[in-house]
Design a protein around this motif. Structure first.
Motif, mmCIF file in Angstrom:
data_model
loop_
_atom_site.group_PDB
_atom_site.id
_atom_site.type_symbol
_atom_site.label_atom_id
_atom_site.label_comp_id
_atom_site.label_asym_id
_atom_site.label_seq_id
_atom_site.Cartn_x
_atom_site.Cartn_y
_atom_site.Cartn_z
ATOM 1 N N SER A 365 -7.529 4.650 6.172
ATOM 2 C CA SER A 365 -8.849 4.352 6.723
ATOM 3 C C SER A 365 -9.464 5.628 7.290
ATOM 4 O O SER A 365 -8.894 6.713 7.161
ATOM 5 N N TYR A 366 -10.607 5.465 7.906
ATOM 6 C CA TYR A 366 -11.244 6.585 8.612
ATOM 7 C C TYR A 366 -12.041 6.023 9.780
ATOM 8 O O TYR A 366 -12.408 4.830 9.804
ATOM 9 N N SER A 367 -12.280 6.871 10.771
ATOM 10 C CA SER A 367 -13.032 6.436 11.945
ATOM 11 C C SER A 367 -14.278 7.304 12.106
ATOM 12 O O SER A 367 -14.311 8.460 11.676
ATOM 13 N N VAL A 368 -15.295 6.712 12.713
ATOM 14 C CA VAL A 368 -16.545 7.409 13.028
ATOM 15 C C VAL A 368 -16.717 7.376 14.540
ATOM 16 O O VAL A 368 -16.716 6.291 15.150
ATOM 17 N N ARG A 369 -16.827 8.551 15.131
ATOM 18 C CA ARG A 369 -17.023 8.654 16.575
ATOM 19 C C ARG A 369 -18.338 9.367 16.863
ATOM 20 O O ARG A 369 -18.682 10.342 16.194
ATOM 21 N N PHE A 370 -19.069 8.857 17.863
ATOM 22 C CA PHE A 370 -20.286 9.505 18.335
ATOM 23 C C PHE A 370 -19.975 10.273 19.613
ATOM 24 O O PHE A 370 -19.205 9.787 20.460
ATOM 25 N N ARG A 371 -20.577 11.453 19.735
ATOM 26 C CA ARG A 371 -20.536 12.153 21.023
ATOM 27 C C ARG A 371 -21.891 11.934 21.700
ATOM 28 O O ARG A 371 -22.898 12.512 21.296
ATOM 29 N N ALA A 372 -21.904 11.064 22.697
ATOM 30 C CA ALA A 372 -23.126 10.740 23.424
ATOM 31 C C ALA A 372 -22.942 11.123 24.886
ATOM 32 O O ALA A 372 -21.969 10.702 25.524
ATOM 33 N N ASN A 373 -23.867 11.918 25.383
ATOM 34 C CA ASN A 373 -23.793 12.369 26.771
ATOM 35 C C ASN A 373 -22.476 13.082 27.037
ATOM 36 O O ASN A 373 -21.838 12.898 28.080
ATOM 37 N N ARG A 374 -22.029 13.865 26.023
ATOM 38 C CA ARG A 374 -20.852 14.724 26.107
ATOM 39 C C ARG A 374 -19.529 13.960 26.061
ATOM 40 O O ARG A 374 -18.463 14.544 26.274
ATOM 41 N N ILE A 375 -19.558 12.660 25.785
ATOM 42 C CA ILE A 375 -18.335 11.859 25.742
ATOM 43 C C ILE A 375 -18.180 11.261 24.344
ATOM 44 O O ILE A 375 -19.124 10.698 23.787
ATOM 45 N N MET A 376 -16.981 11.377 23.766
ATOM 46 C CA MET A 376 -16.701 10.799 22.453
ATOM 47 C C MET A 376 -16.417 9.306 22.588
ATOM 48 O O MET A 376 -15.718 8.876 23.517
ATOM 49 N N MET A 377 -16.957 8.517 21.633
ATOM 50 C CA MET A 377 -16.708 7.072 21.652
ATOM 51 C C MET A 377 -16.619 6.558 20.215
ATOM 52 O O MET A 377 -17.357 6.998 19.334
ATOM 53 N N LEU A 378 -15.675 5.656 19.979
ATOM 54 C CA LEU A 378 -15.473 5.090 18.648
ATOM 55 C C LEU A 378 -16.617 4.138 18.313
ATOM 56 O O LEU A 378 -16.974 3.263 19.103
ATOM 57 N N GLU A 379 -17.181 4.289 17.115
ATOM 58 C CA GLU A 379 -18.312 3.461 16.709
ATOM 59 C C GLU A 379 -18.014 2.623 15.477
ATOM 60 O O GLU A 379 -18.503 1.505 15.350
ATOM 61 N N TYR A 380 -17.203 3.141 14.549
ATOM 62 C CA TYR A 380 -17.034 2.421 13.277
ATOM 63 C C TYR A 380 -15.697 2.790 12.654
ATOM 64 O O TYR A 380 -15.202 3.906 12.814
ATOM 65 N N GLU A 381 -15.127 1.842 11.915
ATOM 66 C CA GLU A 381 -13.883 2.059 11.183
ATOM 67 C C GLU A 381 -14.070 1.553 9.755
ATOM 68 O O GLU A 381 -14.607 0.450 9.539
ATOM 69 N N GLY A 382 -13.675 2.372 8.770
ATOM 70 C CA GLY A 382 -13.859 1.990 7.371
ATOM 71 C C GLY A 382 -12.676 2.387 6.521
ATOM 72 O O GLY A 382 -11.707 2.995 6.998
ATOM 73 N N THR A 383 -12.752 2.035 5.236
ATOM 74 C CA THR A 383 -11.655 2.297 4.308
ATOM 75 C C THR A 383 -11.687 3.750 3.833
ATOM 76 O O THR A 383 -12.711 4.440 3.925
ATOM 77 N N ALA A 384 -10.575 4.205 3.272
ATOM 78 C CA ALA A 384 -10.491 5.570 2.759
ATOM 79 C C ALA A 384 -11.429 5.770 1.573
ATOM 80 O O ALA A 384 -12.027 6.845 1.412
ATOM 81 N N GLU A 385 -11.593 4.739 0.727
ATOM 82 C CA GLU A 385 -12.518 4.852 -0.408
ATOM 83 C C GLU A 385 -13.953 5.021 0.079
ATOM 84 O O GLU A 385 -14.742 5.790 -0.489
ATOM 85 N N GLU A 386 -14.287 4.288 1.111
ATOM 86 C CA GLU A 386 -15.635 4.395 1.680
ATOM 87 C C GLU A 386 -15.871 5.784 2.258
ATOM 88 O O GLU A 386 -16.966 6.339 2.136
ATOM 89 N N PHE A 387 -14.827 6.362 2.846
ATOM 90 C CA PHE A 387 -14.949 7.708 3.414
ATOM 91 C C PHE A 387 -15.288 8.732 2.330
ATOM 92 O O PHE A 387 -16.149 9.593 2.515
ATOM 93 N N ASN A 388 -14.618 8.639 1.187
ATOM 94 C CA ASN A 388 -14.893 9.572 0.101
ATOM 95 C C ASN A 388 -16.343 9.464 -0.372
ATOM 96 O O ASN A 388 -16.990 10.474 -0.681
ATOM 97 N N LYS A 389 -16.854 8.241 -0.420
ATOM 98 C CA LYS A 389 -18.234 8.044 -0.857
ATOM 99 C C LYS A 389 -19.227 8.639 0.144
ATOM 100 O O LYS A 389 -20.200 9.298 -0.242
ATOM 101 N N ILE A 390 -18.985 8.410 1.419
ATOM 102 C CA ILE A 390 -19.943 8.872 2.414
ATOM 103 C C ILE A 390 -19.916 10.390 2.548
ATOM 104 O O ILE A 390 -20.953 11.032 2.767
ATOM 105 N N VAL A 391 -18.752 11.016 2.388
ATOM 106 C CA VAL A 391 -18.675 12.476 2.418
ATOM 107 C C VAL A 391 -19.400 13.064 1.217
ATOM 108 O O VAL A 391 -20.143 14.055 1.342
ATOM 109 N N ALA A 392 -19.218 12.464 0.043
ATOM 110 C CA ALA A 392 -19.913 12.954 -1.151
ATOM 111 C C ALA A 392 -21.425 12.822 -0.992
ATOM 112 O O ALA A 392 -22.187 13.719 -1.387
ATOM 113 N N GLN A 393 -21.878 11.722 -0.395
ATOM 114 C CA GLN A 393 -23.308 11.527 -0.177
ATOM 115 C C GLN A 393 -23.867 12.578 0.773
ATOM 116 O O GLN A 393 -24.935 13.155 0.539
#
Length: 705
Positions: A365-393
């Motif tokens: 899988s892969y995780s998406v974290r936002f840095r808001a107001n200097r603090i990291m926070m988990l926002e989304y979790e997806g599959t490894a296949e989805e990660f490859n697609k979003i990086v290519a995009q």
């Protein structure tokens, strides 16, 4: 009244108020050119006539009495008059003492005025021939009291052919240069700037300069965009200031504005046909076809702190507005679909005020974290296949090579959000799971505040340094401490129209209008040093140097500062003394530094306590605070130590502090500045401990005791 009585020895200028179509007054040989810097202000009287000014277009004619004419002889006003009459054929003739002749050339008839005694008669030509008049013709101004009906009376009947139309005027710039000499386009246009209502409002409030408004007007002539949109796009004005100016100058126009996001659910917007035009600091402007009483309750429920104002409802704008609100609601909702996933993540980050988006892959899988107001926070979790697609995009949009996963890459692309373009920096680096990706979000209104809004405690010291004619100023700090934001705010502080400003960075994070921005490319050998040396040959006033990495760049930087160029550079150091030590470590000599160093500022960022919930994270209704999202902190501010060095003796004192501990500091440290902001209620003890740790604890213990 004779012609001799009408023309004095020293010619003056008086405007004829004729509106006869087809008239053009031109300068002829023997008539001196008009020099507005040489001609003294005149006070025309009934005994003086020296020029006739007439236009081919009635709407371009200027009806001036004697006092207004005197004012019109001011250089700028006279140029403005010429510009206003560009649709016709306007020229001014100033009579010289040696050749007191004014020729008024028409398609038909032709009228020539000459002093009495030099010509027994004036020939009046028509299309069909000519006729002689026994007495010289004298033009006399007849005022009716109504400027629109004033005419020039001639002591002879005019033929019917007088209404013939003059040929088109084809030499506006050249004719203007012949009459008045060479002046800048800005000076020729200056007095017309205040004819623009929005521009006049912004000038009066000192939000922009006349040069900035003029540049926007010229860009408008090319692009056709609105002045306010151009100013916002070029970062001379915030969208909030633009909306405020519209409200003050033309409130009815606010109905043409549309927000990109609202708290009101889309279902209610559609049911009651509500259009939210704009949301301001103190109010919200809404148009509706529904019951205003019901709409008022809906708006006041979702915006209890705003004053509601109803504006005209534009029916044709409702469906596009509703579609945008649905898109915005989808972006803000839970991310469950792969459709437009990258856009949804970016819009969600913008809505939360995040500064960057981190994509971290794992085996399955892969995780998406936002840095808001200097603090990291988990926002989304997806599959490894989805990660490859979003990086290519993301790589495709940033023009990166999708096949290279074993090398780091940098690129950028843009998205439109809330009627402004958002810059997105993409960085990919290889790791054991493939590659990780970070997208830096550059919202121009968040990352480009005014320098006075950054929170620099000793701002006057910094401004003194950067406004010197030449020298070196340093912005110092660790990674992610706002150095680029400070550089950009300082850049916008300069008069970008009057100065040649160059920025060299790796890469350019934020586009700034009217600044030459150079992104280095070390893969092809285009380093900081080579870029800097190349720009020095283009005669810049200010050079913004993103980073001093090596001794070669440091030497070139010192050479530029010594030649009278203001160089503003960054170093990854945490204090003023560390910055000096770093430069000396890069090979800069003491005797070089003491004659060019102007100011040094070391900075860091701390979060500010939310002013709405006062740090509790809860609104008055018990739900999460809208402004801080329940975090208790909203926004951040700089804490810094800054010092200005007036001359080499003060720099000598700074250099001696490296080896002599008895020399006292003349500035408060960055930690002392942070403690001062805690005492002012800007931040709290937990935030100070998070940022500075043990370094600030002696101060905190003193506070507790």
């Amino acid at each position: 009244m004779t012609t001799e009585d009408k023309i004095p020895e020293k010619a003056s200028a008086k405007k004829s108020l004729a509106r006869r179509p087809g008239t053009k007054v031109r300068r002829q040989k023997g008539v001196e050119s008009f020099d507005p810097m040489r001609v003294e202000p005149l006070s025309p009287s009934s005994d003086e006539v020296s020029a006739i000014l007439e236009t081919t277009a009635p709407e371009a004619a200027f009806d001036l009495d004697d006092e207004a004419l005197t004012a019109a002889l001011d250089e700028a006003a006279l140029f403005a008059a010429i510009d206003e009459a560009e649709s016709g054929a306007v020229e001014i003739v100033v009579r010289s003492e040696t050749a007191p002749t004014v020729e008024c050339e028409e398609t038909a008839p032709e009228l020539v005025l000459e002093p009495a005694g030099t010509a027994p008669a004036v020939e009046l030509e028509t299309v069909g021939g000519s006729q002689s008049v026994a007495e010289p013709l004298v033009a006399d101004h007849v005022g009716t009291g109504d400027a629109s009906s004033d005419v020039v009376a001639v002591e002879a009947d005019r033929p019917a052919t007088e209404e013939a139309v003059a040929p088109a005027y084809e030499e506006k710039p050249a004719a203007r240069a012949r009459k008045f000499g060479h002046v800048s386009a800005f000076r020729a246009y200056q007095t017309r700037l205040r004819a623009h209502n929005l521009g006049r409002n912004l000038l009066d409030k000192k939000k922009i300069s006349e040069q900035t408004l003029f540049a926007a007007v010229k860009e408008q002539e090319v692009t056709g965009d609105r002045i306010g949109e151009i100013l916002v796009r070029n970062q001379y004005l915030t969208n909030q200031d633009r909306v405020q100016a519209i409200l003050e100058e033309s409130p009815s126009r606010i109905a043409q504005e549309k927000v990109s996001k609202t708290r009101i659910p889309v279902e209610l917007l559609e049911k009651h046909r509500i259009i939210v035009s704009t949301i301001h600091e103190d109010g919200i402007f809404v148009g509706t076809m529904g019951d205003e009483r019901i709409v008022r309750r809906i708006v006041e429920h979702h915006y209890p702190d705003k004053t509601l104002t109803f504006v005209p409802y534009v029916a044709s704008a409702f469906q596009p507005f509703l579609a945008n609100m649905r898109k915005s609601a989808d972006m803000d909702g839970a991310i469950t679909s792969q459709e437009n996933l990258l856009d949804r993540l970016v819009y969600k980050a913008l809505a939360m005020g995040a500064s960057d988006i981190h994509f971290l892959p794992r085996p399955k899988s892969y995780s998406v974290r936002f840095r808001a107001n200097r603090i990291m926070m988990l926002e989304y979790e997806g599959t490894a296949e989805e990660f490859n697609k979003i990086v290519a995009q993301a790589k495709n949009r940033a023009r990166l090579d999708t096949s290279k996963k074993h090398l780091p890459q940098d690129g950028s692309f843009q998205l439109e959000f809330n009627r402004k373009m958002i810059d997105l920096r993409v960085n990919t680096t290889p790791n054991i799971e493939g590659e990780s990706m970070v997208i830096r979000v550059q919202d121009p209104e968040r990352v480009n505040p005014h320098i006075q809004n950054l929170g620099i405690t000793r701002l006057d010291s910094w401004v003194k340094g950067v406004t010197r004619e030449g020298g070196l100023c340093l912005v110092c700090g660790k990674v992610n401490t706002g150095k680029t934001t400070t550089l950009n705010a300082t850049t916008r502080y300069f008069d970008r129209h009057a100065m040649k400003i160059v920025e060299i960075a790796d890469p350019i994070e934020q586009r700034i209008a009217d600044v030459s921005q150079i992104s280095i490319n070390e893969s092809i050998g285009y380093t900081f040093n080579k870029a800097l040396e190349a720009q020095l040959r283009q005669d810049p006033n200010v050079v913004i140097l993103g980073e001093v990495r090596d001794d070669e760049t440091a030497r070139t930087m010192m050479r530029a500062a010594a030649t009278g160029i203001m160089v503003i550079a960054t170093l990854h150091t945490g204090s003023i003394l560390e910055s000096v030590n770093r430069l000396i470590g890069l090979g800069v000599k003491d005797h070089e530094l003491k004659y060019v160093l102007r100011a040094v500022m070391a900075q860091n960022l701390i979060r500010k306590v939310c002013t709405s919930c006062h740090g509790t994270g809860r609104a008055s209704d018990g739900f999460a605070c809208h402004d801080c999202g329940g975090e208790g902190y909203a926004g951040s501010t700089l804490v810094s130590e800054c010092e200005y060095f007036h001359d080499h003796e003060e720099v000598d004192r700074l250099l001696s502090m490296r080896t002599d501990a008895s020399v006292a500091r003349s500035w408060p440290t960055i930690v002392e500045d942070a403690v001062g902001k805690y005492r002012q209620g800007v931040t709290d003890l937990l935030e100070l401990d998070r940022v500075f740790g043990a370094e600030v604890r002696p101060y905190l213990e003193a506070e507790v005791s």
